[in-house]
Scaffold this motif. Structure first.
Motif, PDB file in Angstrom:
ATOM      1  N   ALA A 278       0.836  -1.211   0.000  1.00  0.00           N
ATOM      2  CA  ALA A 278       0.000   0.000   0.000  1.00  0.00           C
ATOM      3  C   ALA A 278       0.864   1.252   0.000  1.00  0.00           C
ATOM      4  CB  ALA A 278      -0.928  -0.011   1.221  1.00  0.00           C
ATOM      5  N   MET A 279       1.973   1.208   0.739  1.00  0.00           N
ATOM      6  CA  MET A 279       2.913   2.330   0.780  1.00  0.00           C
ATOM      7  C   MET A 279       3.533   2.558  -0.595  1.00  0.00           C
ATOM      8  SD  MET A 279       6.430   2.578   2.978  1.00  0.00           S
ATOM      9  CE  MET A 279       5.618   2.030   4.491  1.00  0.00           C
ATOM     10  N   LEU A 280       3.886   1.471  -1.282  1.00  0.00           N
ATOM     11  CA  LEU A 280       4.451   1.579  -2.626  1.00  0.00           C
ATOM     12  C   LEU A 280       3.462   2.220  -3.591  1.00  0.00           C
ATOM     13  CD1 LEU A 280       6.213  -1.907  -3.015  1.00  0.00           C
ATOM     14  CD2 LEU A 280       7.306   0.299  -2.630  1.00  0.00           C
ATOM     15  N   VAL A 281       2.202   1.818  -3.484  1.00  0.00           N
ATOM     16  CA  VAL A 281       1.163   2.366  -4.361  1.00  0.00           C
ATOM     17  C   VAL A 281       1.025   3.879  -4.146  1.00  0.00           C
ATOM     18  CG1 VAL A 281      -1.317   2.395  -4.834  1.00  0.00           C
ATOM     19  CG2 VAL A 281      -0.122   0.215  -4.561  1.00  0.00           C
ATOM     20  N   LYS A 282       0.928   4.289  -2.890  1.00  0.00           N
ATOM     21  CA  LYS A 282       0.753   5.702  -2.576  1.00  0.00           C
ATOM     22  C   LYS A 282       1.947   6.531  -3.028  1.00  0.00           C
ATOM     23  CE  LYS A 282      -0.264   8.870   1.241  1.00  0.00           C
ATOM     24  NZ  LYS A 282      -0.516   8.994   2.702  1.00  0.00           N
ATOM     25  N   ALA A 283       3.146   6.048  -2.749  1.00  0.00           N
ATOM     26  CA  ALA A 283       4.351   6.792  -3.124  1.00  0.00           C
ATOM     27  C   ALA A 283       4.494   6.886  -4.635  1.00  0.00           C
ATOM     28  CB  ALA A 283       5.579   6.126  -2.520  1.00  0.00           C
ATOM     29  N   THR A 284       4.234   5.777  -5.341  1.00  0.00           N
ATOM     30  CA  THR A 284       4.380   5.779  -6.800  1.00  0.00           C
ATOM     31  C   THR A 284       3.362   6.705  -7.451  1.00  0.00           C
ATOM     32  OG1 THR A 284       5.201   3.506  -6.719  1.00  0.00           O
ATOM     33  CG2 THR A 284       4.463   4.311  -8.850  1.00  0.00           C
ATOM     34  N   ASP A 285       2.160   6.755  -6.905  1.00  0.00           N
ATOM     35  CA  ASP A 285       1.151   7.673  -7.436  1.00  0.00           C
ATOM     36  C   ASP A 285       1.612   9.126  -7.260  1.00  0.00           C
ATOM     37  OD1 ASP A 285      -1.560   8.008  -8.572  1.00  0.00           O
ATOM     38  OD2 ASP A 285      -1.960   9.036  -6.681  1.00  0.00           O
ATOM     39  N   LYS A 286       2.260   9.417  -6.130  1.00  0.00           N
ATOM     40  CA  LYS A 286       2.805  10.764  -5.917  1.00  0.00           C
ATOM     41  C   LYS A 286       3.904  11.070  -6.930  1.00  0.00           C
ATOM     42  CE  LYS A 286       5.091  13.718  -2.511  1.00  0.00           C
ATOM     43  NZ  LYS A 286       5.592  13.842  -1.125  1.00  0.00           N
ATOM     44  N   THR A 369      15.555  -2.835   2.995  1.00  0.00           N
ATOM     45  CA  THR A 369      16.260  -2.954   1.717  1.00  0.00           C
ATOM     46  C   THR A 369      15.292  -3.168   0.562  1.00  0.00           C
ATOM     47  OG1 THR A 369      18.162  -3.898   2.862  1.00  0.00           O
ATOM     48  CG2 THR A 369      18.045  -4.238   0.486  1.00  0.00           C
ATOM     49  N   CYS A 370      14.316  -4.032   0.802  1.00  0.00           N
ATOM     50  CA  CYS A 370      13.332  -4.338  -0.235  1.00  0.00           C
ATOM     51  C   CYS A 370      12.511  -3.122  -0.612  1.00  0.00           C
ATOM     52  CB  CYS A 370      12.422  -5.463   0.253  1.00  0.00           C
ATOM     53  SG  CYS A 370      11.077  -5.858  -0.865  1.00  0.00           S
ATOM     54  N   THR A 371      11.982  -2.425   0.390  1.00  0.00           N
ATOM     55  CA  THR A 371      11.141  -1.257   0.131  1.00  0.00           C
ATOM     56  C   THR A 371      11.947  -0.140  -0.533  1.00  0.00           C
ATOM     57  OG1 THR A 371       9.748  -1.796   2.024  1.00  0.00           O
ATOM     58  CG2 THR A 371       9.624   0.448   1.190  1.00  0.00           C
ATOM     59  N   TYR A 372      13.163   0.077  -0.060  1.00  0.00           N
ATOM     60  CA  TYR A 372      14.005   1.131  -0.641  1.00  0.00           C
ATOM     61  C   TYR A 372      14.242   0.862  -2.128  1.00  0.00           C
ATOM     62  CZ  TYR A 372      17.549   4.771  -0.859  1.00  0.00           C
ATOM     63  OH  TYR A 372      18.241   5.930  -1.189  1.00  0.00           O
ATOM     64  N   LYS A 373      14.619  -0.374  -2.457  1.00  0.00           N
ATOM     65  CA  LYS A 373      14.902  -0.701  -3.854  1.00  0.00           C
ATOM     66  C   LYS A 373      13.648  -0.614  -4.722  1.00  0.00           C
ATOM     67  CE  LYS A 373      17.177  -3.991  -6.923  1.00  0.00           C
ATOM     68  NZ  LYS A 373      16.263  -3.655  -8.011  1.00  0.00           N
ATOM     69  N   ALA A 374      12.514  -1.068  -4.193  1.00  0.00           N
ATOM     70  CA  ALA A 374      11.267  -1.026  -4.953  1.00  0.00           C
ATOM     71  C   ALA A 374      10.884   0.417  -5.278  1.00  0.00           C
ATOM     72  CB  ALA A 374      10.158  -1.708  -4.176  1.00  0.00           C
TER      73      ALA A 374
END
Length: 395
Positions: A278-286, A369-374
């Motif tokens: 969910a965090m990835l989705v929100k950040a990528t949309d930004k 590490t995973c979240t940072y790279k994604a």
């Protein structure tokens, strides 16, 4: 708002995990939320007919033929009769205020600043279509006295340059622009304006002339906590802006990654993965909105550039740019680039479950590490698409 962790930005997971983890999590969340809400209020003023409303629309990335309620009304007569806010479409915390023309019958210069409520504005842009007038100078002196920042913009410089070319036998664009700017600065200095900053701008072609110099100046002179606020909202009219947006967004990735790490340390399995995705989705949309890759921004760019919407879409190579962002798309796009994001996150949870004492810090490290790279991968994809679109639209 200043970085809550100072210059060192939290050096290790160990320091966080040895303290109050829920409190650390709340602190990072509060910081990120406040960063998205920092208000920035920009006043656009000048004499009647100077092109204020046109500049407001261009600065917000709108097509200048836009007649919707979102656009500032334009025309050959004074169209702004009251102080009116125009928020950026994707960044409502950034507002351009279209002010009434100074020196009109309704708003004499002597009462102008009080009438418009100058205290609310972070800085002023004083616009003139030709030479700066007595009223422009009176306004600038008033702003100067109040210790506020102000900048002079010669709008419609494209029209001025066309006239110069028609009337000069040996036309030199660079020389003509230099002379125009020097004359403006000399005139303002003689009228007691301290170190006047003048920018030559065409609202129809922001990527030309001095608009990028104006943005650099604002970046340099704005308070630190408001620089990124303006930068992320601005339209992409220069490769340098795209690069700086990428840098600003990348600087925040570590906080999201720390949230992921802390979530892995304190939540139950499966829930942590859901939170991370969910965090990835929100950040990528930004990221997508910051680079102007959402449908509304692309449509406005297509109208301004005279290119079909489909031609601009065609140069994008990432699926993140062309559809609504959701968790399935994020995972699929990352997997296409060789990164099995869900596998890594599930591995972090498995480590945490099977090895309770050693596993929690290990799970946090894997999750970070995973979240940072994604996030970094998603940001790079969208920044590259933004560069392709800019090159296609503006050359």
């Amino acid at each position: 708002m200043e970085d809550p962790f100072g210059k060192e930005h939290i050096n290790t997971f160990k320091e966080l995990l040895q303290t109050n983890v829920p409190a650390a999590t709340a602190k990072i969340k509060a910081y990120l939320e406040e960063q998205d809400k920092i208000p920035l209020n920009i006043a656009i003023t000048g004499e009647s007919g100077s092109g204020k409303s046109t500049f407001v629309n261009a600065f917000r990335g709108l097509d200048l033929k836009d007649q919707s309620d979102a656009a500032a009304p334009t025309g050959s007569v004074e169209t702004t009769m009251e102080v009116k806010p125009y928020p950026y479409p994707n960044f409502p915390n950034v507002t351009l205020w279209d002010l009434p023309g100074i020196g009109t019958t309704n708003f004499p210069a002597a009462k102008y600043l009080k009438h418009v409520g100058f205290e609310r504005f972070d800085f002023f842009i004083i616009i003139s279509a030709d030479r700066f007038t007595e009223n422009d100078v009176k306004l600038a002196l008033g702003i100067q006295k109040m210790k506020k920042k102000f900048y002079f913009v010669r709008s419609m410089i494209d029209e001025t340059m066309r006239a110069e070319e028609k009337t000069q036998s040996e036309f030199n664009a660079e020389k003509s622009l230099s002379i125009i700017k020097e004359n403006c600065i000399d005139g303002l200095l003689k009228l007691q304006i301290e170190s006047p900053q003048v920018f030559l701008v065409s609202s129809f072609d922001l990527h030309l002339y001095d608009f990028h110099l104006l943005t650099k100046t604002l970046e340099r002179e704005l308070p630190a906590h408001k620089r990124d606020t303006l930068l992320l909202a601005m339209p992409d009219v220069h490769f340098e802006i795209i690069r700086k947006k990428k840098e600003a967004l990348k600087a925040k990735i570590k906080y999201l990654a720390f949230l992921s790490a802390l979530t892995a340390a304190i939540t139950v399995p499966v829930f942590s993965v859901e939170v991370d995705v969910a965090m990835l989705v929100k950040a990528t949309d930004k990221y997508k909105k910051s680079f102007g890759l959402d449908n509304m921004s692309i449509e406005n760019l297509a109208l301004k550039s005279g290119l079909p919407f489909t031609d601009l879409r065609a140069v994008m190579t990432s699926n993140l740019s062309v559809v609504v962002i959701n968790k399935e798309l994020i995972v699929k796009q990352l997997e296409l680039s060789g990164f099995q994001v869900t596998s890594f996150l599930m591995a972090a949870e498995e480590v945490s479950r099977l090895i309770p004492l050693i596993g929690i810090p290990a799970a946090a490290a894997i999750s970070f590490t995973c979240t940072y790279k994604a996030l970094e991968d998603c940001l790079n994809m969208l920044a590259e698409d933004a560069q392709r679109v800019f090159k296609k639209a503006l050359g």
